[in-house]
Design a protein around this motif. Sequence first.
Motif, PDB file in Angstrom:
ATOM      1  N   LEU A  46      24.851  35.403 -24.864  1.00 23.54           N
ATOM      2  CA  LEU A  46      24.424  34.459 -25.895  1.00 23.54           C
ATOM      3  C   LEU A  46      23.566  35.137 -26.958  1.00 23.54           C
ATOM      4  O   LEU A  46      23.715  34.860 -28.155  1.00 23.54           O
ATOM      5  CB  LEU A  46      23.649  33.304 -25.259  1.00 23.54           C
ATOM      6  N   ALA A  47      22.689  36.032 -26.538  1.00 20.18           N
ATOM      7  CA  ALA A  47      21.845  36.743 -27.505  1.00 20.18           C
ATOM      8  C   ALA A  47      22.695  37.624 -28.412  1.00 20.18           C
ATOM      9  O   ALA A  47      22.470  37.679 -29.628  1.00 20.18           O
ATOM     10  CB  ALA A  47      20.800  37.583 -26.766  1.00 20.18           C
ATOM     11  N   LEU A 102      25.884  37.150 -29.191  1.00 16.36           N
ATOM     12  CA  LEU A 102      26.630  36.264 -30.074  1.00 16.36           C
ATOM     13  C   LEU A 102      25.737  35.737 -31.189  1.00 16.36           C
ATOM     14  O   LEU A 102      26.111  35.724 -32.358  1.00 16.36           O
ATOM     15  CB  LEU A 102      27.220  35.104 -29.258  1.00 16.36           C
ATOM     16  N   TRP A 103      24.547  35.308 -30.838  1.00 19.59           N
ATOM     17  CA  TRP A 103      23.631  34.747 -31.836  1.00 19.59           C
ATOM     18  C   TRP A 103      23.186  35.801 -32.843  1.00 19.59           C
ATOM     19  O   TRP A 103      23.137  35.546 -34.033  1.00 19.59           O
ATOM     20  CB  TRP A 103      22.427  34.130 -31.129  1.00 19.59           C
ATOM     21  N   LEU A 104      22.870  37.001 -32.365  1.00 21.13           N
ATOM     22  CA  LEU A 104      22.399  38.048 -33.266  1.00 21.13           C
ATOM     23  C   LEU A 104      23.513  38.615 -34.138  1.00 21.13           C
ATOM     24  O   LEU A 104      23.244  39.158 -35.207  1.00 21.13           O
ATOM     25  CB  LEU A 104      21.743  39.168 -32.469  1.00 21.13           C
ATOM     26  N   GLN A 122      25.895  36.849 -35.557  1.00 19.95           N
ATOM     27  CA  GLN A 122      26.269  35.898 -36.596  1.00 19.95           C
ATOM     28  C   GLN A 122      25.440  36.160 -37.847  1.00 19.95           C
ATOM     29  O   GLN A 122      24.235  36.364 -37.774  1.00 19.95           O
ATOM     30  CB  GLN A 122      26.030  34.450 -36.123  1.00 19.95           C
TER      31      GLN A 122
END
Length: 181
Positions: free
Chosen positions: A98-99, A101-103, A105
Motif C-alpha cells: 500500500l505504501a 502504491l500510494w507513494l 501515485q
Amino acid sequence: MTNLAEAGYLVSCLEAEGIDARLVESQSFSALGGSWSHSYELQVPLEARARAAEILRAEAEQFAGEGAEYDEFGEPIEDEPVHLVFWRPVALMALAGLATLWLSQRVPDPRQRTLPHRDAAALGAAIEALGEPLVVKSETGQTKHRLRYFSEHRVWYLESDTNGDGRLDRRQRFALDPTAQ
C-alpha cells in the motif's frame, strides 16, 4: 572466553565480592583464514582462586536456569501463540504494498498552471526583430554557439565551435516546416 562483554561482567562480579580480578587479552592471527581472533583470560590471586571459582559457578548456574525451553522439534518455546506470529509478515507485506502504491501515485499540483501555446514562428520573429543572432561566448570571449533564424525559409541554424579553436565548425539545421528544404 571470546566475548569481551561477558568477561567484563565476570570481572565486575568478582570485584563486587572483594576479589581483585584482572582481564588479559590474547590475540592471534590466522594466516590461513586471514583474520584475527581474540580471547580473554580471567586472572585472580592464588589465595582467592577457590572463592572466585564458587562465584563464577553460581553465576553460570543462574544463567543456565534462564535459558529458553525447546519443543520436540528443537524450536524455542515462546509465550506468544503461533497464530499471532503468522499475521505479522502478511500485514507488513500488505502495508509495504500500500505504501508503494500510494507513494508511486502522482498528485497533481493545484498551483500548476497551463502555459499558453506559443508558435515557434513567433519566437523566430522575436529573434529576427533583434537584428542579430543569439550568441554564447566561451570564457576566452570566442563564440561558442550561434543561433540564427531565417523567416523566409522558416529554418533555425545552430552553429557550434566543438573544438574551441574559435571557428564554428558544426552546423545544425532545424526546420519549422518539415517539408522545407
